[in-house]
Design an enzyme around this catalytic site. Structure first.
Site, PDB file in Angstrom:
ATOM      1  N   SER A  75     -21.700 -78.838 -41.752  1.00 31.78           N
ATOM      2  CA  SER A  75     -22.218 -79.429 -40.515  1.00 31.78           C
ATOM      3  C   SER A  75     -22.119 -80.942 -40.560  1.00 31.78           C
ATOM      4  CB  SER A  75     -23.686 -79.038 -40.312  1.00 31.78           C
ATOM      5  OG  SER A  75     -23.849 -77.649 -40.450  1.00 31.78           O
TER       6      SER A  75
HETATM    7  N1  SAH Z   1     -25.329 -75.467 -44.333  1.00 32.07           N
HETATM    8  C1  SAH Z   1     -23.912 -75.444 -44.541  1.00 32.07           C
HETATM    9  C2  SAH Z   1     -23.162 -75.168 -43.255  1.00 32.07           C
HETATM   10  C3  SAH Z   1     -22.544 -73.845 -43.343  1.00 32.07           C
HETATM   11  S1  SAH Z   1     -21.784 -73.173 -41.919  1.00 32.07           S
HETATM   12  C4  SAH Z   1     -23.426 -76.709 -45.227  1.00 32.07           C
HETATM   13  O1  SAH Z   1     -24.234 -77.630 -45.414  1.00 32.07           O
HETATM   14  O2  SAH Z   1     -22.258 -76.768 -45.583  1.00 32.07           O
HETATM   15  C5  SAH Z   1     -22.706 -71.697 -41.752  1.00 32.07           C
HETATM   16  C6  SAH Z   1     -22.635 -70.723 -42.882  1.00 32.07           C
HETATM   17  O3  SAH Z   1     -23.422 -69.602 -42.516  1.00 32.07           O
HETATM   18  C7  SAH Z   1     -21.234 -70.155 -43.163  1.00 32.07           C
HETATM   19  O4  SAH Z   1     -20.893 -70.421 -44.493  1.00 32.07           O
HETATM   20  C8  SAH Z   1     -21.389 -68.664 -42.911  1.00 32.07           C
HETATM   21  O5  SAH Z   1     -20.631 -67.848 -43.783  1.00 32.07           O
HETATM   22  C9  SAH Z   1     -22.869 -68.456 -43.107  1.00 32.07           C
HETATM   23  N2  SAH Z   1     -23.456 -67.281 -42.458  1.00 32.07           N
HETATM   24  C10 SAH Z   1     -23.169 -66.767 -41.243  1.00 32.07           C
HETATM   25  N3  SAH Z   1     -23.940 -65.694 -40.994  1.00 32.07           N
HETATM   26  C11 SAH Z   1     -24.740 -65.524 -42.085  1.00 32.07           C
HETATM   27  C12 SAH Z   1     -25.752 -64.586 -42.431  1.00 32.07           C
HETATM   28  N4  SAH Z   1     -26.112 -63.598 -41.602  1.00 32.07           N
HETATM   29  N5  SAH Z   1     -26.357 -64.706 -43.621  1.00 32.07           N
HETATM   30  C13 SAH Z   1     -26.009 -65.697 -44.482  1.00 32.07           C
HETATM   31  N6  SAH Z   1     -25.066 -66.618 -44.205  1.00 32.07           N
HETATM   32  C14 SAH Z   1     -24.437 -66.540 -43.024  1.00 32.07           C
END
Ligand code: SAH
Length: 211
Positions: A61
């Site tokens: 993000s």
């Molecule tokens: N917080 C992260 C941003 C990640 S983007 C950072 O700082 O880099 C969102 C993430 O959520 C993705 O990696 C995706 O695989 C994960 N995601 C999506 N649905 C999910 C779920 N139901 N449970 C766990 N992770 C999930």
């Protein structure tokens, strides 16, 4: 903040000018080497204010969104925090600067493994990365003083509200696949207070209570 590299300092000044007022949040962001959470080929963009690809179709993000969400979660040094969507592990690292302990969950094993290795390599001892569907929360570790959802949801997953302490905060982007709004839910006994905090764009939350 004399030891903070120039690019990170510029980012902090930018975040302040963009309305992030909580000095603790800014100090947490100043303490985390964001370049360590992006692929090597994108390191030169690590301090720009936009999301970057981290593989598997997912993104880290953008810094201003991480800052805003962290501010809304009002994390203190006593708090146990749950993050859904570990991705690169960056948001978890920022939270780990502020919280007592951070539980972060990720559905994609490869991302979880990389995040775990990075966080350990940087010396974070108060973060646990687990592979699971976070739409159901993490019942075994509940309740949490704050829950942050780093992916877009169609509606507020009830399991997450149930796993908040009294006074606990849930921050989550709610809306359609292309555009969401940051929503904060504060649990007060059996009631919840819901407030809205402007637009956001996240990758989708995939799972039972997701898309
Ligand atoms: N917080 C992260 C941003 C990640 S983007 C950072 O700082 O880099 C969102 C993430 O959520 C993705 O990696 C995706 O695989 C994960 N995601 C999506 N649905 C999910 C779920 N139901 N449970 C766990 N992770 C999930």
């Amino acid at each position: 903040m004399s030891a903070v590299p120039v690019r990170r300092k510029v980012l902090i000044d930018y975040l302040r000018s963009a309305g992030i007022a909580d000095d603790r949040v800014l100090a947490a962001i100043a303490a985390v080497p964001r370049e360590r959470f992006v692929p090597d080929t994108l390191r030169h963009q690590a301090y720009e204010d936009y999301p970057l690809e981290i593989g598997e179709g997912q993104t880290i993000s953008q810094p201003s969104v991480v800052a805003r969400i962290t501010e809304l979660a009002e994390v203190t040094a006593r708090d146990r925090v749950l993050e859904i969507g570990a991705g690169s592990g960056y948001q978890a690292a920022v939270l780990a600067q502020l919280a007592r302990f951070v539980f972060t969950v990720e559905r994609l094993p490869r991302l979880a493994e990389t995040a775990r290795g990075r966080l350990a390599g940087l010396g974070y001892r108060n973060v646990s990365v687990q592979v699971m569907d976070g739409t159901l929360g993490w019942r075994a570790q509940a309740p949490f003083d704050a829950i942050i959802v780093s992916a877009a949801a169609p509606a507020i997953p009830h399991a997450l509200v149930d796993q908040l302490t009294d006074g606990g905060r849930l921050v989550i982007p709610i809306g359609e696949l292309r555009l969401q709004e940051l929503v904060r839910v504060v649990r007060r006994g059996d009631r919840v207070e819901e407030t809205r905090h402007g637009p956001a764009t996240f990758v989708p939350l995939v799972g039972r209570d997701g898309y």
